[in-house]
Design an enzyme around this catalytic site. Sequence first.
Site, PDB file in Angstrom:
ATOM      1  N   MET A  30       0.856  -1.192   0.000  1.00  0.00           N
ATOM      2  CA  MET A  30       0.000   0.000   0.000  1.00  0.00           C
ATOM      3  C   MET A  30       0.895   1.246   0.000  1.00  0.00           C
ATOM      4  O   MET A  30       0.449   2.335   0.359  1.00  0.00           O
ATOM      5  CB  MET A  30      -0.944  -0.018   1.200  1.00  0.00           C
ATOM      6  CG  MET A  30      -1.884  -1.223   1.159  1.00  0.00           C
ATOM      7  SD  MET A  30      -3.450  -0.980   2.000  1.00  0.00           S
ATOM      8  CE  MET A  30      -2.901  -0.736   3.662  1.00  0.00           C
ATOM      9  N   LEU A  33       6.779   3.032   1.437  1.00  0.00           N
ATOM     10  CA  LEU A  33       7.672   1.876   1.581  1.00  0.00           C
ATOM     11  C   LEU A  33       8.734   2.095   2.660  1.00  0.00           C
ATOM     12  O   LEU A  33       9.258   3.192   2.817  1.00  0.00           O
ATOM     13  CB  LEU A  33       8.346   1.598   0.232  1.00  0.00           C
ATOM     14  CG  LEU A  33       7.385   1.355  -0.946  1.00  0.00           C
ATOM     15  CD1 LEU A  33       8.164   1.096  -2.229  1.00  0.00           C
ATOM     16  CD2 LEU A  33       6.439   0.197  -0.650  1.00  0.00           C
ATOM     17  N   HIS A  37       9.288  -3.577   3.428  1.00  0.00           N
ATOM     18  CA  HIS A  37       8.968  -3.778   2.005  1.00  0.00           C
ATOM     19  C   HIS A  37      10.249  -4.060   1.220  1.00  0.00           C
ATOM     20  O   HIS A  37      10.258  -4.900   0.309  1.00  0.00           O
ATOM     21  CB  HIS A  37       8.316  -2.519   1.422  1.00  0.00           C
ATOM     22  CG  HIS A  37       7.018  -2.139   2.046  1.00  0.00           C
ATOM     23  ND1 HIS A  37       6.847  -1.010   2.793  1.00  0.00           N
ATOM     24  CD2 HIS A  37       5.809  -2.764   2.030  1.00  0.00           C
ATOM     25  CE1 HIS A  37       5.592  -0.924   3.201  1.00  0.00           C
ATOM     26  NE2 HIS A  37       4.941  -1.982   2.761  1.00  0.00           N
ATOM     27  N   GLN A  61     -10.350  -2.584   2.244  1.00  0.00           N
ATOM     28  CA  GLN A  61      -9.880  -3.291   3.435  1.00  0.00           C
ATOM     29  C   GLN A  61      -9.870  -2.395   4.675  1.00  0.00           C
ATOM     30  O   GLN A  61      -9.403  -2.806   5.735  1.00  0.00           O
ATOM     31  CB  GLN A  61      -8.516  -3.928   3.203  1.00  0.00           C
ATOM     32  CG  GLN A  61      -7.344  -2.976   3.055  1.00  0.00           C
ATOM     33  CD  GLN A  61      -6.086  -3.710   2.646  1.00  0.00           C
ATOM     34  OE1 GLN A  61      -5.929  -4.105   1.501  1.00  0.00           O
ATOM     35  NE2 GLN A  61      -5.156  -3.899   3.576  1.00  0.00           N
ATOM     36  N   GLN A 148       5.860 -11.432   7.297  1.00  0.00           N
ATOM     37  CA  GLN A 148       5.315 -12.221   8.421  1.00  0.00           C
ATOM     38  C   GLN A 148       4.628 -11.341   9.469  1.00  0.00           C
ATOM     39  O   GLN A 148       3.865 -11.827  10.290  1.00  0.00           O
ATOM     40  CB  GLN A 148       6.449 -13.021   9.064  1.00  0.00           C
ATOM     41  CG  GLN A 148       5.965 -13.994  10.139  1.00  0.00           C
ATOM     42  CD  GLN A 148       7.043 -14.324  11.132  1.00  0.00           C
ATOM     43  OE1 GLN A 148       8.148 -14.718  10.728  1.00  0.00           O
ATOM     44  NE2 GLN A 148       6.770 -14.181  12.424  1.00  0.00           N
ATOM     45  N   LYS A 149       4.891 -10.037   9.436  1.00  0.00           N
ATOM     46  CA  LYS A 149       4.248  -9.169  10.435  1.00  0.00           C
ATOM     47  C   LYS A 149       2.726  -9.331  10.360  1.00  0.00           C
ATOM     48  O   LYS A 149       2.047  -9.367  11.362  1.00  0.00           O
ATOM     49  CB  LYS A 149       4.631  -7.707  10.248  1.00  0.00           C
ATOM     50  CG  LYS A 149       4.034  -6.831  11.347  1.00  0.00           C
ATOM     51  CD  LYS A 149       4.473  -5.416  11.263  1.00  0.00           C
ATOM     52  CE  LYS A 149       3.795  -4.668  10.165  1.00  0.00           C
ATOM     53  NZ  LYS A 149       2.333  -4.483  10.390  1.00  0.00           N
ATOM     54  N   GLN A 153      -2.890 -12.372   7.723  1.00  0.00           N
ATOM     55  CA  GLN A 153      -3.094 -12.058   6.301  1.00  0.00           C
ATOM     56  C   GLN A 153      -2.399 -13.105   5.422  1.00  0.00           C
ATOM     57  O   GLN A 153      -2.990 -13.617   4.458  1.00  0.00           O
ATOM     58  CB  GLN A 153      -2.535 -10.665   6.000  1.00  0.00           C
ATOM     59  CG  GLN A 153      -2.411 -10.340   4.524  1.00  0.00           C
ATOM     60  CD  GLN A 153      -2.019  -8.894   4.271  1.00  0.00           C
ATOM     61  OE1 GLN A 153      -2.863  -8.019   4.335  1.00  0.00           O
ATOM     62  NE2 GLN A 153      -0.760  -8.641   3.965  1.00  0.00           N
ATOM     63  N   VAL A 176      10.780  -7.434   9.691  1.00  0.00           N
ATOM     64  CA  VAL A 176      11.944  -6.544   9.794  1.00  0.00           C
ATOM     65  C   VAL A 176      11.649  -5.543  10.909  1.00  0.00           C
ATOM     66  O   VAL A 176      10.559  -4.959  10.958  1.00  0.00           O
ATOM     67  CB  VAL A 176      12.199  -5.811   8.460  1.00  0.00           C
ATOM     68  CG1 VAL A 176      13.373  -4.851   8.590  1.00  0.00           C
ATOM     69  CG2 VAL A 176      12.459  -6.824   7.340  1.00  0.00           C
ATOM     70  N   SER A 186       4.140   1.003   8.063  1.00  0.00           N
ATOM     71  CA  SER A 186       3.896   2.366   7.574  1.00  0.00           C
ATOM     72  C   SER A 186       3.177   3.184   8.639  1.00  0.00           C
ATOM     73  O   SER A 186       3.330   4.402   8.714  1.00  0.00           O
ATOM     74  CB  SER A 186       3.053   2.331   6.297  1.00  0.00           C
ATOM     75  OG  SER A 186       3.690   1.516   5.339  1.00  0.00           O
TER      76      SER A 186
HETATM   77  O1  PAF Z   1      -0.195  -5.877   3.534  1.00  0.00           O
HETATM   78  C1  PAF Z   1      -0.590  -4.933   2.823  1.00  0.00           C
HETATM   79  O2  PAF Z   1       0.104  -3.934   2.631  1.00  0.00           O
HETATM   80  C2  PAF Z   1      -1.959  -5.027   2.174  1.00  0.00           C
HETATM   81  O3  PAF Z   1      -2.874  -5.667   2.993  1.00  0.00           O
HETATM   82  C3  PAF Z   1      -1.920  -5.673   0.771  1.00  0.00           C
HETATM   83  C4  PAF Z   1      -1.483  -7.124   0.852  1.00  0.00           C
HETATM   84  C5  PAF Z   1      -0.991  -4.900  -0.133  1.00  0.00           C
HETATM   85  C6  PAF Z   1      -3.325  -5.657   0.161  1.00  0.00           C
HETATM   86  O4  PAF Z   1      -3.801  -4.358   0.016  1.00  0.00           O
END
Ligand code: PAF
Length: 278
Positions: A30, A33, A37, A61, A148-149, A153, A176, A186
Amino acid sequence: MRIFKDPETMQCWALEQRVAGQIIGLVPTMGYLHDGHLSLIKTATRECDIAVVSIFVNPTQFGPNEDFGRYPRDSDGDLTMCEEHGVDVVFMPDADAMYAQDASVYVMENRLARNLCGASRQNHFSGVCTVVAKLFNIVQPHEAFFGQKDYQQAAIIRRMVCDLNFAIDIRVLPIVRGRDGLALSSRNIYLSPDEHQRALALNRSLQQAYELFFAGENRASVLKQSIRELLEAEGLKIDYVEIVNGETLVAVSDVEMGNVILAAVYCGKTRLIDNCIV
Ligand code: PAF
């Protein structure tokens, strides 16, 4: 580095690359970064012929009272970072290109998504599954990289890939952390210096439980209580503290190797999550 905004253009290009025998790796993000990431991006660029990073703050979401509007965004910084780390393609669609006004099909996982974050964030994982399924169809990756954080998900996405027959290898890379132990996110940008200090209790409490387990304590109730006490001592509001089976995400009462300790807290208004695998 190519930048695609239009899903159809991205998909056509990706299909051509697949026909040409290229292995595509996708890092869904999202944006905003950080080094978490970057660890996914570095692995994707190293191990795949083409590394695609998607940057999309996915509205579906976020709940109505969550931080969609103020979620941190920095497209220029993100693009520079991607360019510097050898990303081949950035896919950054607008919301109306991703979701038709009259869209009526969503992906829902009905077991793993019920507890932990799913209990307090209604429809969150349906939003995640839907956008990730769409990204998989648009970017056509052979491999997709997650952190893994967001343990729950990742487990749900693995389940979706299995149940919906996506031919994609899901790679989950370690958390990390900053030098002080806080898991990178973020959302850490929301924390005041004082909140940041208090937020360190999250990782510390999980570590303490981890050490207690290896010192011989396997009662989940005792380990969870030790975590709660440390979090509460720092004034963190607990959403949940749980110890679960790493695949089914069902809570355990006797902790075994491979189980996962997870916690979610509010530090001020900021919701933070963290976990550790024992
Ligand atoms: O983990 C994230 O940043 C978001 O949930 C994802 C997987 C990019 C989906 O929007």
